[in-house]
Design a protein around this motif. Structure first.
Motif, PDB file in Angstrom:
ATOM      1  N   LEU A 247       0.943  -0.956   0.130  1.00 57.99           N
ATOM      2  CA  LEU A 247       0.386   0.076   0.006  1.00 57.99           C
ATOM      3  C   LEU A 247       1.104   1.392   0.053  1.00 57.99           C
ATOM      4  CD1 LEU A 247      -3.023   1.431   0.197  1.00 57.99           C
ATOM      5  CD2 LEU A 247      -3.143   1.204   2.776  1.00 57.99           C
ATOM      6  N   MET A 248       0.556   1.773  -0.623  1.00 56.96           N
ATOM      7  CA  MET A 248       1.599   3.228  -1.546  1.00 56.96           C
ATOM      8  C   MET A 248       0.837   4.312  -1.186  1.00 56.96           C
ATOM      9  SD  MET A 248       3.375   4.194  -4.263  1.00 56.96           S
ATOM     10  CE  MET A 248       2.492   4.498  -5.720  1.00 56.96           C
ATOM     11  N   VAL A 249       0.762   5.154  -0.084  1.00 58.68           N
ATOM     12  CA  VAL A 249       0.196   6.702  -0.217  1.00 58.68           C
ATOM     13  C   VAL A 249       1.473   7.481  -1.685  1.00 58.68           C
ATOM     14  CG1 VAL A 249       0.223   8.763   1.176  1.00 58.68           C
ATOM     15  CG2 VAL A 249      -0.606   6.802   1.861  1.00 58.68           C
ATOM     16  N   THR A 250       0.529   8.425  -2.279  1.00 57.50           N
ATOM     17  CA  THR A 250       1.578   9.066  -3.180  1.00 57.50           C
ATOM     18  C   THR A 250       0.574  10.405  -3.288  1.00 57.50           C
ATOM     19  OG1 THR A 250       2.024   9.249  -5.239  1.00 57.50           O
ATOM     20  CG2 THR A 250       0.745   7.940  -4.519  1.00 57.50           C
ATOM     21  N   HIS A 251       1.067  10.941  -4.538  1.00 60.53           N
ATOM     22  CA  HIS A 251       0.217  12.676  -4.667  1.00 60.53           C
ATOM     23  C   HIS A 251       1.115  12.380  -5.997  1.00 60.53           C
ATOM     24  CE1 HIS A 251       3.720  14.711  -2.637  1.00 60.53           C
ATOM     25  NE2 HIS A 251       4.413  14.767  -4.022  1.00 60.53           N
ATOM     26  N   ASN A 252       1.298  11.838  -6.101  1.00 62.49           N
ATOM     27  CA  ASN A 252       1.820  11.870  -7.573  1.00 62.49           C
ATOM     28  C   ASN A 252       1.103  10.880  -8.548  1.00 62.49           C
ATOM     29  OD1 ASN A 252       3.346  11.131 -10.495  1.00 62.49           O
ATOM     30  ND2 ASN A 252       5.197  11.510  -9.442  1.00 62.49           N
ATOM     31  N   ILE A 253       0.330  11.006  -9.288  1.00 57.27           N
ATOM     32  CA  ILE A 253      -1.070  10.501 -10.431  1.00 57.27           C
ATOM     33  C   ILE A 253       0.207   9.638 -10.951  1.00 57.27           C
ATOM     34  CG2 ILE A 253      -2.599  10.568 -12.093  1.00 57.27           C
ATOM     35  CD1 ILE A 253      -3.900  12.515 -10.604  1.00 57.27           C
ATOM     36  N   ASP A 254       1.117  10.371 -11.738  1.00 54.51           N
ATOM     37  CA  ASP A 254       2.215   8.844 -12.564  1.00 54.51           C
ATOM     38  C   ASP A 254       2.088   8.155 -12.342  1.00 54.51           C
ATOM     39  OD1 ASP A 254       2.105  10.541 -15.642  1.00 54.51           O
ATOM     40  OD2 ASP A 254       1.726  11.589 -13.977  1.00 54.51           O
ATOM     41  N   GLU A 255       2.734   8.078 -10.743  1.00 57.35           N
ATOM     42  CA  GLU A 255       3.753   7.105 -10.230  1.00 57.35           C
ATOM     43  C   GLU A 255       2.406   6.070 -10.035  1.00 57.35           C
ATOM     44  OE1 GLU A 255       6.592   7.599  -7.161  1.00 57.35           O
ATOM     45  OE2 GLU A 255       4.565   7.744  -5.621  1.00 57.35           O
ATOM     46  N   ALA A 256       1.158   6.600  -9.300  1.00 62.65           N
ATOM     47  CA  ALA A 256      -0.177   6.001  -8.839  1.00 62.65           C
ATOM     48  C   ALA A 256      -0.182   4.919  -9.821  1.00 62.65           C
ATOM     49  CB  ALA A 256      -0.718   7.023  -8.709  1.00 62.65           C
ATOM     50  N   VAL A 257      -0.585   5.095 -11.225  1.00 61.59           N
ATOM     51  CA  VAL A 257      -0.698   4.754 -12.562  1.00 61.59           C
ATOM     52  C   VAL A 257       0.929   3.690 -12.601  1.00 61.59           C
ATOM     53  CG1 VAL A 257      -1.523   4.417 -14.717  1.00 61.59           C
ATOM     54  CG2 VAL A 257      -2.330   6.730 -13.171  1.00 61.59           C
ATOM     55  N   GLN A 258       1.727   3.709 -12.292  1.00 60.17           N
ATOM     56  CA  GLN A 258       2.863   3.338 -13.193  1.00 60.17           C
ATOM     57  C   GLN A 258       2.437   1.685 -12.214  1.00 60.17           C
ATOM     58  OE1 GLN A 258       6.859   5.499 -13.404  1.00 60.17           O
ATOM     59  NE2 GLN A 258       7.484   3.507 -14.430  1.00 60.17           N
ATOM     60  N   LEU A 259       2.084   1.867 -10.847  1.00 66.45           N
ATOM     61  CA  LEU A 259       2.879   1.332 -10.225  1.00 66.45           C
ATOM     62  C   LEU A 259       1.252   0.258  -9.528  1.00 66.45           C
ATOM     63  CD1 LEU A 259       5.126   2.458  -7.994  1.00 66.45           C
ATOM     64  CD2 LEU A 259       5.655   2.115  -9.740  1.00 66.45           C
ATOM     65  N   ALA A 260       0.101   0.859  -9.409  1.00 69.50           N
ATOM     66  CA  ALA A 260      -0.269  -0.126  -8.841  1.00 69.50           C
ATOM     67  C   ALA A 260      -1.112  -0.580  -9.468  1.00 69.50           C
ATOM     68  CB  ALA A 260      -1.725   1.206  -8.024  1.00 69.50           C
ATOM     69  N   ASP A 261      -2.369  -1.445  -8.641  1.00 69.41           N
ATOM     70  CA  ASP A 261      -3.431  -2.844  -9.722  1.00 69.41           C
ATOM     71  C   ASP A 261      -4.022  -1.797  -9.045  1.00 69.41           C
ATOM     72  OD1 ASP A 261      -1.966  -4.789 -10.040  1.00 69.41           O
ATOM     73  OD2 ASP A 261      -0.914  -5.036  -8.140  1.00 69.41           O
ATOM     74  N   ARG A 262      -5.065  -1.040  -7.825  1.00 66.10           N
ATOM     75  CA  ARG A 262      -6.001  -0.687  -7.926  1.00 66.10           C
ATOM     76  C   ARG A 262      -5.379   0.704  -7.195  1.00 66.10           C
ATOM     77  NH1 ARG A 262      -9.426  -2.537  -3.875  1.00 66.10           N
ATOM     78  NH2 ARG A 262      -7.783  -3.541  -2.736  1.00 66.10           N
ATOM     79  N   ILE A 263      -6.014   1.952  -7.702  1.00 65.88           N
ATOM     80  CA  ILE A 263      -5.725   3.128  -7.279  1.00 65.88           C
ATOM     81  C   ILE A 263      -7.728   3.500  -6.363  1.00 65.88           C
ATOM     82  CG2 ILE A 263      -5.750   5.160  -7.463  1.00 65.88           C
ATOM     83  CD1 ILE A 263      -3.728   5.010 -10.072  1.00 65.88           C
ATOM     84  N   LEU A 264      -6.871   3.674  -5.193  1.00 63.22           N
ATOM     85  CA  LEU A 264      -7.728   4.216  -4.382  1.00 63.22           C
ATOM     86  C   LEU A 264      -7.912   6.073  -3.872  1.00 63.22           C
ATOM     87  CD1 LEU A 264      -8.774   1.477  -1.536  1.00 63.22           C
ATOM     88  CD2 LEU A 264      -9.272   1.954  -3.403  1.00 63.22           C
TER      89      LEU A 264
END
Length: 428
Positions: free
Chosen positions: A195-212
Motif C-alpha cells: 500500500l503506497m501513499v502518493t500525490h503523484n498520479i503518474d506514479e500511482a498509475v505506473q505501480l498500482a493494480d488499484r488506485i483509491l
C-alpha cells in the motif's frame, strides 16, 4: 478473488483540538489489501492518507471502526507489517548495516540469523559496498534504499510506503520504482501486498493494480480505479494516459461532497485552499493563454508540478467561481475570463466580489469587521473561532490565507505588530 490480507472496516479517526473539540480526519473508510496486489492511496493534502497508513501499521488507533490483519485486529505494530517513510528516518550515528538490522534487533532475532538476513537484504536492494557507510555519506537515493532494506529485512507480508519517492530527484525516483517492481516480480520476494501513499498520479498509475482516491475534510473513499495494465507500463501509451485523466477527473469532481451541499458552507466546513493570489492568477493566465481551457495532466506536467502543488490552485479557482473542472480539464468561467483580461483595479474588484460571496472565511471576516466598533478586531477573535474546527497550525494557516486574499481584494488590512484586522480605507 485473492485473499484479503488487510481489511479496513468503517474506520473513522478524529483528533482533539486545543479547545477539546473533535476534528474529523477520516470518516467511514473501508478498503481491502489483497494478496498479490499493489494499492495506491491518492488524494489532496488533508485527505488523511498518512493517518490511514499509520492506522494499518498499528501506529495510530482509529476512533471508530477497525483495521484487521487477516482475522486479527490491528492494535499495535506487528511483525507482518513494515513501513518505508518519505524522510528516510535513518539514525545518523549508525552505519548502513546497523540501520538495516534495527528491526531484527528489536524483535530479538539471533545474531547469526540477523547477520545473514541483513546481508541478503543489502544485496537484494543494491547496497553492496556501502555496508559500513554512514547516512551522511550517501545520496538521497541510496539513503532511501537503506529505508527499503530496513523494511524488507523483516520479511513483511504487508509493505506500507508513505510517499517513498517524493524526496528524490526524478531520475533517482524512477530508478527506485523500477527496482521495486523488479523485486515484486521475484518469487522469493516475501511481501504479499503493498500500500503506497502518493500525490503523484503518474506514479500511482505506473505501480498500482488499484488506485483509491480519497476526498478530504474529512478523508473518505471517493472512488476506485482499476489499472489493468501489464508491467512494464509505458507512460506515453494511450491506456496509461486515459487512466491519468480518469484520476484527475475523480480528484477534481466537485459533484462529490458527501451530502454537504445541503448545508450552508462555513469557514470550517469549506476551508480555504492553501493558494496565494499570485499563484492563482498565474495559473488562470496559463489557462487563458490556451484558449480558456486546459488539460490538467498536461498543465501539471508542463509546470513539473505534483497534485499537491497544483490542486490547491484549482480548488481556489473553483471555490471562487473563476473556473470549473470538466472531465479532468480546467475551464475559465465568465468571471475567470474577465479576471484574466482586466486591469489590476478591475481584477481586484472582481476578486473582492467573489471572495466575499464564495469564500466563507473571507466573507465572515468582512462581515465581522463591518459590525465591529471602529471596524477593527484582533486576529485572536478569529483564531479562537477557527480552533473549533482546525488544529492550531490549521487555524493559523486558514487565517493567513484569508488575510492574503482580503488584502489583495482590498476588503481589509492587517497590522502584524498589533495583530489587528481593520476594514480597508480609501485615502482621500
Amino acid at each position: 478473488m485473492s485473499t484479503a490480507i488487510v481489511t479496513v472496516d468503517r474506520v473513522t479517526k478524529t483528533f482533539t483540538n486545543p479547545s477539546g473539540e473533535q476534528l474529523p480526519v477520516l470518516s467511514e473508510v473501508c478498503l481491502e489489501l489483497r494478496e498479490g496486489e499493489i494499492v495506491a492511496l491518492l488524494g489532496k493534502s488533508g485527505s488523511g492518507k498518512s493517518t490511514l497508513l499509520r492506522i494499518i501499521a498499528g501506529l495510530v488507533q482509529p476512533s471508530a471502526g477497525s483495521a484487521r490483519l487477516r482475522t486479527s485486529e490491528i492494535t499495535e505494530p506487528n511483525p507482518s507489517t513494515a513501513m518505508v517513510f518519505q524522510t528516510f528516518a535513518l539514525l545518523p550515528w549508525l552505519t548502513v548495516r546497523q540501520n538495516v538490522e534495527l528491526g531484527l534487533r528489536a524483535r530479538g532475532v539471533a545474531v547469526w540469523e540477523r547477520e545473514e538476513r541483513v546481508t541478503d537484504a543489502i544485496d537484494m536492494i543494491g547496497l553492496d559496498g556501502f555496508e559500513n557507510a554512514y547516512p551522511k555519506e550517501l545520496s538521497g537515493g541510496m539513503r532511501q534504499r537503506v529505508g527499503f532494506a530496513r523494511a524488507l529485512v523483516v520479511q513483511p507480508e504487508v509493505l506500507l510506503m508513505d510517499e517513498p519517492f517524493s524526496a528524490l530527484d526524478v531520475l533517482t525516483a524512477e530508478n527506485l520504482r523500477g527496482e521495486l517492481m523488479r523485486l515484486w516480480d521475484e518469487t522469493a520476494f516475501p511481501t504479499k501486498t503493498m500500500l503506497m501513499v502518493t500525490h503523484n498520479i503518474d506514479e500511482a498509475v505506473q505501480l498500482a493494480d488499484r488506485i483509491l482516491v480519497l476526498d478530504n475534510n474529512p478523508g473518505r473513499i471517493k472512488g476506485e480505479i482499476r489499472v489493468g495494465l501489464d508491467h512494464p507500463r509505458d507512460p506515453r501509451g494511450a491506456g496509461f494516459q486515459a487512466l491519468v485523466d480518469q484520476a484527475y477527473r475523480m480528484l477534481t469532481d466537485v459533484g462529490f461532497d458527501g451530502g454537504r451541499s445541503a448545508f450552508t458552507p462555513t469557514p470550517t466546513t469549506r476551508p480555504l485552499p492553501d493558494a496565494g493570489v499570485d499563484g492563482l492568477g498565474g495559473m488562470l493566465d496559463l489557462v487563458a493563454a490556451g484558449g480558456g481551457r486546459a488539460d490538467l495532466p498536461e498543465l501539471a506536467g508542463g509546470l513539473r508540478f505534483e497534485v499537491d502543488d497544483l490542486m490547491p490552485l484549482v480548488d481556489a479557482a473553483t471555490m471562487l467561481g473563476l473556473a470549473t473542472t470538466v472531465d479532468g480539464d480546467i475551464e475559465l468561467t465568465v468571471d475567470g475570463s474577465m479576471f484574466t483580461e482586466a486591469d489590476i483595479d478591475s481584477a481586484k474588484a472582481i476578486f473582492a466580489r467573489l471572495a466575499r460571496a464564495k469564500a466563507p472565511l473571507v466573507g465572515a471576516i468582512d462581515h465581522a469587521l463591518s459590525t465591529a466598533p471602529g471596524e477593527r478586531l484582533r486576529d485572536g477573535f478569529f483564531l479562537d473561532l477557527l480552533r473549533r474546527g482546525f488544529t492550531e497550525d490549521g487555524a493559523r494557516q486558514q487565517l493567513r490565507i484569508a488575510i492574503d486574499w482580503g488584502r489583495y481584494a482590498e476588503l481589509y488590512e492587517y497590522d502584524a505588530a498589533e495583530r489587528l484586522l481593520t476594514r480597508h480605507t480609501v485615502d482621500a
